[in-house]
Design a protein around this motif. Sequence first.
Motif, short mmCIF file in Angstrom:
data_model
loop_
_atom_site.label_atom_id
_atom_site.label_comp_id
_atom_site.label_asym_id
_atom_site.label_seq_id
_atom_site.Cartn_x
_atom_site.Cartn_y
_atom_site.Cartn_z
N MET A 296 1.07 -1.11 -0.48
CA MET A 296 -0.39 0.04 -0.10
C MET A 296 0.75 1.60 -0.65
O MET A 296 0.27 2.39 -0.42
CB MET A 296 -1.04 -0.40 1.26
CG MET A 296 -1.77 -1.07 1.37
SD MET A 296 -2.86 -0.91 2.51
CE MET A 296 -3.89 -0.22 2.40
N THR B 88 1.05 4.23 -3.40
CA THR B 88 0.59 5.27 -2.50
C THR B 88 1.72 6.37 -3.28
O THR B 88 1.49 7.72 -3.73
CB THR B 88 0.05 5.20 -0.69
OG1 THR B 88 -1.09 4.44 -0.17
CG2 THR B 88 0.57 7.55 -0.65
N VAL C 72 -6.64 3.60 -3.00
CA VAL C 72 -5.39 2.32 -2.40
C VAL C 72 -6.28 1.48 -1.03
O VAL C 72 -6.74 2.89 0.16
CB VAL C 72 -4.01 2.65 -2.04
CG1 VAL C 72 -3.79 1.34 -1.31
CG2 VAL C 72 -3.85 3.28 -2.96
N GLN C 73 -6.41 0.46 -1.23
CA GLN C 73 -7.00 0.11 0.11
C GLN C 73 -6.83 -1.42 -0.06
O GLN C 73 -6.14 -2.70 -1.15
CB GLN C 73 -8.46 -0.04 0.47
CG GLN C 73 -9.20 -0.44 -1.26
CD GLN C 73 -10.99 -0.11 -1.48
OE1 GLN C 73 -11.81 -0.84 -0.98
NE2 GLN C 73 -11.10 0.73 -2.58
N VAL D 119 -4.63 -6.69 -2.10
CA VAL D 119 -5.00 -4.91 -1.90
C VAL D 119 -4.75 -4.55 -3.17
O VAL D 119 -4.53 -5.49 -4.42
CB VAL D 119 -2.95 -4.63 -1.25
CG1 VAL D 119 -2.26 -2.73 -1.67
CG2 VAL D 119 -2.33 -5.43 -0.49
#
Length: 511
Positions: free
Chosen positions: A67, A71, A78-79, A92
């Motif tokens: 993640m 980013t 993003v999660q 992810v």
Amino acid sequence: MKKYALLILFVFPISRTAWAQSPEVLAIRKYGTQNADKMMREFAAFLAIPNIARDTVNIKKNAAFIMSMMTERGIKNVQLLAPSTAGAPPAVYGEVKVPGATQTLIFYAHYDGQPVNPAQWAPGLEPFKPQLYTGTIDKSGKNIPFPTDGQYNPDWRIYARSASDDKAGVFTILSAYEALTKNGLVPTSNLKFFFEGEEEAGSPHLNQILEKHSALLQSDLWIICDGPVHQTGRKQIVFGVRGDAHMDLTVYGPKRPLHSGHYGNWAPNPALLLAKLLASMKDDEGRVTIKGFYDDVTPLTASEKKAMQEVPSVEAQMKRELGLSTVETTGAVLNEAISVPSLNINGMQSGNVGKMASNQIPTFATAVLDLRLVLGNDWQRQQQKVVDHIKAQGYHVIDHEPTDDERAQYGKLIKVIPGEDGYNAQRTPMDLPIAQRVIKAVQTTTTDPLVLQPTSGGSLPLYLFKKYLNANTMTVPIANHDNNQHAENENIRLGNLFDGLETMTAVMRMK
């Protein structure tokens, strides 16, 4: 000057006869050479995090690391996509929306790895301590420190668990997107990224993730980055995967171990019984003798047969590499052998060997079977065929430790535990327009003809993408074929990482 020296090192990798020279490929190649230090530091830090799926603490660390990488690269939304089962490893996810784009690609790789036995790794190697070598350790490769001047030879190797399978895929996909943005190049498709956390454990919760997040995961095509390039070193695209199922077998002998002199020729030996049973499952030409084993196979199409005929032969090369004088399946080359169902013995155990051997008749013998499936096979039906064969050999099949009454009643007792996490094969038509565009894009990165394989010998649960998302998949691998995936001394050849950078950027920019 040091950066130019690095460029020279990467211009002539032995895996190609020549480089493609399009301006975009040259720009990505230059980016790779100029940012090799940064890339290798990040990759090594990623590899240093243990990633066995059942290790919940470290799996979370891996997901957090990914993640962070996403980013930092400007990827949006993003999660973590969690399955319905609490505590199971999440996928992810992230995405990039491109103004004006009319199609969406999802890039898949997995961040978990196979279990490790550190004692089996070569002296000096530790599974989660990435180390750089000048070549393969079995050919006198030497351990060297990671350079501080940016000069990396493409034939050097990084040794670590998941160096090739499949953190190399995660890292290369994300590095490819970064290379595009740093060069001012815009993807031609909307991009989504999906990194799974328990593929090596059989993806038992992938179906839940796909069903739960089906709206988010809609796309025109999934690009799977897993597995090796062709044994010749040429880039390849694979349109399908085999399915997989496992079975545990245990044959029983006396209730306690017996002296082989006092009781040999009298008490049944379970090791011998199991050996005979397993031998009954294949003939001398490598064909599985289990009734109906091949009956439900979906035949290859005309285009798939044509592609098979054009795959370069690697028979002599692989025999030489592996120290083989013959192969199991009579009359079949490697790519033909992986296009039919197979039955493999993953391991056998009974009594002790070597310095621990003793003169005894053991109490049990056990084996694990690996069934690889092709299109048309159903994994549970294939397991049942094996069970029916075992019964036909005179065995009474149970699913528990035998009772005294069962021992007294049945001369041949076997416990069979079918694996519960099997899955079926998948194959995408080779003539789909979007598939042809992927082929064209990858071809721009090399002057060597691509190898197009209807199916891989390996397995991934790609049928789930079709079942839950009605999605097509194509596998675009990057790892070297001699990477020791799933085994000790796993490694990645650096030239393959940088080749993969060009491959993935080309797909992201495909017309």
